[in-house]
Design a protein around this motif. Structure first.
Motif, short mmCIF file in Angstrom:
data_model
loop_
_atom_site.label_atom_id
_atom_site.label_comp_id
_atom_site.label_asym_id
_atom_site.label_seq_id
_atom_site.Cartn_x
_atom_site.Cartn_y
_atom_site.Cartn_z
N ASP A 104 44.75 70.93 81.30
CA ASP A 104 46.16 71.16 81.06
C ASP A 104 46.79 72.13 82.07
O ASP A 104 47.90 71.89 82.57
CB ASP A 104 46.37 71.69 79.64
CG ASP A 104 45.99 70.66 78.59
OD1 ASP A 104 45.90 69.47 78.94
OD2 ASP A 104 45.78 71.04 77.43
N ARG A 144 49.77 71.00 84.53
CA ARG A 144 51.13 71.57 84.47
C ARG A 144 51.57 72.11 85.84
O ARG A 144 52.70 71.91 86.26
CB ARG A 144 51.16 72.68 83.43
CG ARG A 144 51.27 72.19 82.00
CD ARG A 144 51.57 73.31 81.05
NE ARG A 144 50.51 74.33 81.09
CZ ARG A 144 50.58 75.50 80.45
NH1 ARG A 144 51.66 75.81 79.76
NH2 ARG A 144 49.58 76.35 80.50
N ALA A 163 52.44 69.01 76.90
CA ALA A 163 52.96 69.96 75.90
C ALA A 163 52.68 69.46 74.48
O ALA A 163 52.34 70.25 73.59
CB ALA A 163 54.46 70.17 76.12
N ARG A 191 49.20 70.10 73.45
CA ARG A 191 49.00 71.54 73.21
C ARG A 191 49.81 72.02 72.01
O ARG A 191 49.85 73.22 71.73
CB ARG A 191 49.40 72.33 74.46
CG ARG A 191 48.49 72.07 75.66
CD ARG A 191 49.02 72.76 76.91
NE ARG A 191 49.03 74.22 76.76
CZ ARG A 191 48.00 75.01 77.00
NH1 ARG A 191 46.86 74.49 77.40
NH2 ARG A 191 48.08 76.32 76.84
N GLN A 216 52.94 72.19 71.63
CA GLN A 216 54.16 72.90 72.04
C GLN A 216 55.32 71.91 71.93
O GLN A 216 55.80 71.36 72.92
CB GLN A 216 54.00 73.44 73.46
CG GLN A 216 52.87 74.43 73.62
CD GLN A 216 52.57 74.78 75.07
OE1 GLN A 216 53.04 74.11 75.99
NE2 GLN A 216 51.79 75.84 75.28
N GLU A 253 58.75 72.45 73.78
CA GLU A 253 58.59 72.23 75.21
C GLU A 253 58.50 70.74 75.52
O GLU A 253 59.08 70.25 76.49
CB GLU A 253 57.33 72.96 75.71
CG GLU A 253 56.90 72.64 77.13
CD GLU A 253 57.84 73.19 78.18
OE1 GLU A 253 57.68 72.84 79.36
OE2 GLU A 253 58.75 73.98 77.82
N ALA A 254 57.77 70.00 74.67
CA ALA A 254 57.65 68.56 74.88
C ALA A 254 59.01 67.88 74.79
O ALA A 254 59.37 67.04 75.64
CB ALA A 254 56.69 67.97 73.85
N ARG A 260 61.08 68.54 77.94
CA ARG A 260 60.64 67.77 79.10
C ARG A 260 61.07 66.30 78.98
O ARG A 260 61.49 65.68 79.97
CB ARG A 260 59.12 67.86 79.25
CG ARG A 260 58.61 69.24 79.62
CD ARG A 260 59.12 69.66 81.00
NE ARG A 260 58.49 70.90 81.47
CZ ARG A 260 58.77 71.47 82.62
NH1 ARG A 260 59.70 70.97 83.41
NH2 ARG A 260 58.15 72.58 82.98
#
Length: 742
Positions: free
Chosen positions: A433, A437, A467, A470, A472, A475-476, A479
């Motif tokens: 990851d 990133r 994301a 993880r 998140q 955040e996903a 994006r």
């Protein structure tokens, strides 16, 4: 032998040609047939005392054969018995043999001919009987008992004991012997020559030397003629009878790995299609090349035995054409990958993926040649063209390493962005990851500066998936919103966004919104089977969460069927995991038992595929495992999961689609009070009597294979049995239940 006896019946052909590649044993088979021959043509009787020349007129007939043929054929090449004439090594005296047979057939109606050679005589009424190599078993077989019964391995062990009477293969030896026999193509002569080296080497050392070439198969000095005892001499005798054009073509195609087609032959040799076809027909007739399979359009695909290919490759390497042929090979497959790249995201993607799967070894060989000759841009171009195939076929880790080596030392801010985009995507697939990133963020920034919206959208979509994995979620979503703002609504970028947003809505409980996202994007990308299949499985998960188990199962299975047709291993694992979640939600005991097995299969497929995407939402699969353990119990869950881990991909898919039934476990029965075996030993004995191998016993009882072997040894010692058959007989006599489960 029985097939030949039936073929040579009273109404059978009068000319039978045993045809096969060098070292396959056509001469030995022909002599064995002649030794057992009886005029009625019935089943082969036991050997009798009379030999091949038992006919009282054999000497006169030999004299006649030599007179008619005009060639001094030796007793080694002409054998007669009971009206059957064996002409051995017919290729060496082909014209004489043809003249002989044509002359005697009309005037000697009771005479029959058996011809042993590399190619047919092409006579009227001739019956060709192809002689193939010995079976070598499947590449995934690991059970020593099963390997010991493979004909090629049986021959090796028998010949090895001829030079080492005390040799007893260990289980590890059997696996090495399987690799040796596959490397030798199951050719009896090659196997015998390799087994003769057991006086000096052990199997692992022998396997290493076989990988270096055919020199290890050179026999010790002997009075027997070289073509009969040296594989290299036998191959050389076959190739020496070729014309210059045929020999050059054979040497050229030896650079191909894993097979080739007529288009590759034309590209490698520069010949026109008609000439290539005629030459390939000749090489096929002479058993130097085999037709491996036919494509759906009927075009043939060829292969060479490893031994023949190695011999021809050595000849090519010693010539001045090796570099030019390798360059042509690499150029052809680079062009092929470029031509197929557009089809990998269109309605013809199934055929394109299948073609790339057939040519995988050639693509790898081309990459290696280009890298060795310092053409990194060409390697990068080839890898980028087959990127979808890389993920679908489960070769993510290998390609990640190749791509990393090509990009090593290159500044990401100055190099072509496509390579770094793919490398970042592969890092995401492998759950690296942090590296993913960093690379994908840099790629997205560069694409934004240059106005490359398509690649920017794809990089942002991949960042959203990283994301999501993880957990998140904010955040996903950010994006994916950025990716959508780049105008991505189709293709891979659009699927990443739509599938990711649907997953996010599913986790939030917004099921109608999740369903709309799946359906809308699937409708907008009609013709892309992969996109439709992934979104169908995701829509099935949404339907299951919405309380529609029948609809959920139907849509998930539809997606699984499509993903299996595409040979998309990560997608198949995703569909199996989704079915596991659905079964756990329903809590039906039989469905949960099946789900435990599918879970094990999905874990194996996922680990070999190397890709974390597509997959179930984080945490959802973990909750399903808790439910499965609760419904079926920990012992049954572990057993079924272990069985699933050893299932083939096709078996797992068949089970998931309802095309195969999960056998119901039999009711356990108590053992007789007077049995000398412990409860565990009795379980092992029952499974052995049911025909289970050591590996299968270990899987059924959730123990190691070595533990199963030790239990079986104790059983045989206590029961005074010398084989597995004795154990099975004891079980039957004791009237114990034969069980496939314990």
């Amino acid at each position: 032998m029985a097939e030949l006896a039936d073929l040579a019946g009273p109404d059978g052909p009068r000319v039978i040609s045993l045809v096969g590649p060098a070292g396959v044993g056509t001469s030995r088979l022909a002599r064995e047939f002649l030794q057992r021959w009886r005029p009625t043509g019935g089943g082969a009787p036991p050997r009798t005392a009379d030999g091949p020349c038992a006919d009282s007129r054999a000497t006169d007939l030999r004299w006649l054969l030599r007179t008619v043929s005009g060639t001094e054929l030796s007793d080694q090449h002409v054998l007669v018995r009971r009206g059957v004439v064996l002409l051995d090594d017919a290729d060496r005296y082909r014209d004489a043999v043809v003249t002989l047979v044509r002359s005697l057939l009309p005037v000697c109606p009771q005479l029959r001919f058996v011809i042993a050679g590399r190619e047919p005589l092409h006579l009227y009424g001739e019956q060709v009987y192809p002689v193939g190599p010995l079976p070598v078993g499947t590449g995934d077989e690991a059970d020593p008992d099963a390997l010991a019964a493979v004909p090629a391995i049986e021959l090796f062990v028998d010949r090895a004991r001829g030079v080492r009477p005390d040799y007893r293969p260990t289980p590890d030896d059997y696996r090495t012997l399987a690799e040796i026999c596959r490397l030798l193509d199951g050719l009896p002569l090659a196997i015998e020559l390799a087994a003769a080296r057991m006086t000096l080497f052990r199997p692992k050392a022998l396997l290493r030397r076989l990988g270096d070439g055919l020199d290890v198969l050179e026999p010790q000095p002997t009075e027997v003629s070289a073509p009969q005892r040296s594989l290299r001499s036998a191959l050389g005798a076959s190739l020496d009878r070729l014309g210059a054009a045929e020999a050059d073509l054979l040497d050229a195609v030896s650079v191909c790995s894993g097979g080739f087609d007529l288009a590759a032959v034309e590209a490698l040799t520069g010949t026109d299609p008609a000439s290539a076809e005629r030459t390939m027909e000749t090489l096929t007739a002479r058993s130097l090349v085999q037709v491996a399979t036919h494509r759906p359009d009927g075009e043939p695909r060829f292969r060479m035995l490893h031994t023949t290919r190695r011999y021809a490759a050595d000849r090519l390497r010693r010539s001045d054409q090796a570099d030019r042929v390798s360059d042509r090979h690499a150029a052809y497959y680079v062009d092929l990958a470029r031509a197929l790249a557009p089809d990998l995201s269109g309605p013809r993607q199934g055929a394109a993926l299948a073609t790339l799967a057939d040519e995988h070894d050639n693509l790898r060989h081309a990459c290696r040649h280009l890298a060795d000759t310092g053409r990194a841009p060409a390697v990068l171009s080839l890898i980028l063209d087959v990127s979808r195939y890389v993920v679908a076929s489960g070769r993510v880790a290998v390609t990640h390493g190749w791509l990393g080596r090509q990009l090593a030392g290159v500044d990401p801010t100055s190099a072509d962005v496509s390579g770094w985009l793919m490398y970042g995507g592969l890092c995401a697939c492998l759950r690296q990851d942090r590296r993913a990133r960093t690379l994908l963020t840099e790629v997205a920034t560069r694409c934004r500066r240059t106005g490359d919206e398509r690649r920017e959208a794809l990089a942002l979509g991949l960042l959203g998936q990283v994301a999501l994995m993880r957990r998140q979620y904010d955040e996903a979503a950010r994006r994916w919103a950025q990716s959508r703002a780049c105008g991505a609504s189709r293709g891979m970028a659009g699927m990443l966004v739509a599938d990711g947003m649907a997953t996010l809505e599913l986790l939030r409980g917004e099921l109608p919104a999740a369903a709309r996202l799946c359906d809308r994007h699937a409708a907008a990308t009609t013709g892309d089977t992969l996109v439709g299949a992934v979104l169908a499985v995701r829509a099935g998960a949404v339907a299951g969460a919405a309380g529609d188990p029948a609809g959920a199962r139907s849509r998930t299975r539809d997606g699984l069927r499509l993903l299996h047709q595409l040979h998309h291993r990560p997608g198949v694992a995703f569909a199996l995991e989704s079915l596991v979640v659905l079964a756990a939600r329903g809590r039906d005991p039989r469905e949960c038992t099946l789900a435990a097995r599918l879970l094990g299969a999905a874990e194996t497929i996922r680990s070999t595929a190397g890709s974390a995407y597509p997959s179930c939402p984080p945490g959802m699969l973990d909750q399903a495992l808790v439910r499965l353990r609760d419904v079926v119990g920990e012992p049954a869950f572990r057993r079924e999961r272990q069985v699933g881990r050893h299932a083939s991909l096709a078996d797992a898919v068949g089970l998931a689609l309802g095309e195969a039934e999960l056998p119901a476990p039999p009711a356990p029965r108590p053992a007789p009070p007077d049995t000398p075996l412990t409860a565990r030993e009795l379980q092992v004995a029952r499974l052995v009597a049911a025909g289970r191998t050591n590996r299968q016993v270990a899987v059924d009882l959730d123990i190691s294979e070595w533990t199963a072997i030790n239990h079986l040894r104790h059983v045989m010692r206590k029961l005074d049995c010398r084989s597995r058959v004795g154990v099975a007989q004891w079980i039957l006599n004791a009237e114990l239940p034969l069980s496939r489960e314990h």
